[in-house]
Design a protein around this motif. Sequence first.
Motif, short mmCIF file in Angstrom:
data_model
loop_
_atom_site.label_atom_id
_atom_site.label_comp_id
_atom_site.label_asym_id
_atom_site.label_seq_id
_atom_site.Cartn_x
_atom_site.Cartn_y
_atom_site.Cartn_z
N UNK A 205 4.97 3.60 -1.91
CA UNK A 205 4.34 2.29 -1.91
C UNK A 205 5.34 1.31 -1.32
N UNK A 206 4.88 0.40 -0.46
CA UNK A 206 5.81 -0.54 0.18
C UNK A 206 5.08 -1.81 0.59
N UNK A 207 5.88 -2.84 0.90
CA UNK A 207 5.35 -4.12 1.36
C UNK A 207 5.64 -4.31 2.85
N UNK A 208 4.64 -4.82 3.58
CA UNK A 208 4.85 -5.38 4.91
C UNK A 208 4.71 -6.90 4.83
N UNK A 209 3.79 -7.34 3.98
CA UNK A 209 3.48 -8.76 3.79
C UNK A 209 4.25 -9.31 2.58
N UNK A 210 4.25 -10.63 2.40
CA UNK A 210 4.88 -11.21 1.21
C UNK A 210 4.38 -10.54 -0.07
N UNK A 211 5.31 -10.32 -1.00
CA UNK A 211 4.99 -9.64 -2.26
C UNK A 211 4.36 -10.63 -3.23
N UNK A 212 3.06 -10.87 -3.06
CA UNK A 212 2.38 -11.95 -3.78
C UNK A 212 2.42 -11.81 -5.29
N UNK A 213 2.18 -10.62 -5.81
CA UNK A 213 2.18 -10.43 -7.27
C UNK A 213 3.58 -10.63 -7.83
N UNK B 177 0.86 -1.19 0.00
CA UNK B 177 0.00 0.00 0.00
C UNK B 177 0.89 1.24 0.00
N UNK B 178 0.27 2.39 -0.29
CA UNK B 178 1.01 3.64 -0.28
C UNK B 178 0.85 4.33 1.05
N UNK B 179 1.94 4.90 1.56
CA UNK B 179 1.86 5.59 2.85
C UNK B 179 1.30 6.99 2.64
N UNK B 180 0.18 7.27 3.28
CA UNK B 180 -0.41 8.60 3.20
C UNK B 180 -1.25 8.81 4.45
#
Length: 381
Positions: free
Chosen positions: A182-190, A170-173
Amino acid sequence: MMTSLTPTLFISFLIAGSGVGVNGQPSGGPQGGSGTTTVSDQEYCDLCGGDASYTETIDDSGTYPKRTIVTNGCPNHYAVCTGKDTDVCGDIGLEGTGTEALVQDYTFDIPANPVIATATDGTPECSTSTIGVALNGVPIYSGAVSANCDQLNVEDSNAEWTSFDFCGGHGRCLANDCTGDYHYHFPASCLETQIGARADGHSPQIGWALDGFPIYGPFGPGGTTMKHVAQGCTGAYCLDDCSGLELELSDVDSFKYRYYMNGPLSDLVSLPTDPKPAATDAPFALKCYRGCTYADLVSEATKCTGGSEGVTSSYLATPLEGVTEKFVSQPASDAGMMCAADAADSSESSSESGALSFFTHIHVCLGVMLATLAFCIANGL
């Protein structure tokens, strides 16, 4: 008594009232004007992943060879905002109409020949910024969601994870922080789906930690779901406190240590991402650095000068190409979600959108000029 508008104020009023910002999106901040970053002085990433950039170079001219990564931080996949119910974001579980991801200008220097330190560095656990970089240029974050080191609570139905798209990011805003990275916390599924698993089911390398060691998805040798000792893991393939495995795996890479993201891959269609990691999968990404960052090496920190080589004798530092080709989720396409067109159609659509945005701005400018002329004539100016 009503005060007459001066031409300057009148023009400013017209421009402000037009509501048009760059890229055809509404003027003001990505959340309708809140935050410190506005649309008018920043550029949005393509919400379908058409403008990702990533390059690597190796510089071995100094005492400590380094791998330099340059990226614009834009994902190469779906990044439509969800879970926030703002001007461009959908509410929890709903697809929005735009993205909060802003184009960045990132340069990361990491060790090309990583070193296993004599002591771990706990910085990542409480960091709310980049601790690793995915091969599509997207930053990887830890489980921290505040400066107070509050950790992401996946059992809270209103927590931050409800804004994660099906690609895992998601994007930090936020109210006081609208950097829009935009960044990942969870596994980068795509990204992991796009690269594909190794022949034995082992996850592909999806990025680099800032200490120079590779980051993989959630599956280890033979397709084993990687778990921590704290989760009851036994045997040779258990993760340490940093979410890494110190072991030579010649069939996988030439490193003596590597990290794994924790949690299942998503179904590539659900909002928010589903299935999501369990609480026992925390910290989801790495919790600490097992190695030395490039800054540690250059400063000759004791934990580094007394450390050991993190690579095998067969290792040769080479730059990776990165993954910037646009990824389109088939399940999301089948569900009729945004970004469902194939890459060619998406590129054409993006070009048409850019052209429409250009003519929209021309239209607004002409309108302002004509209105100003009429104002001047009416007031004898």
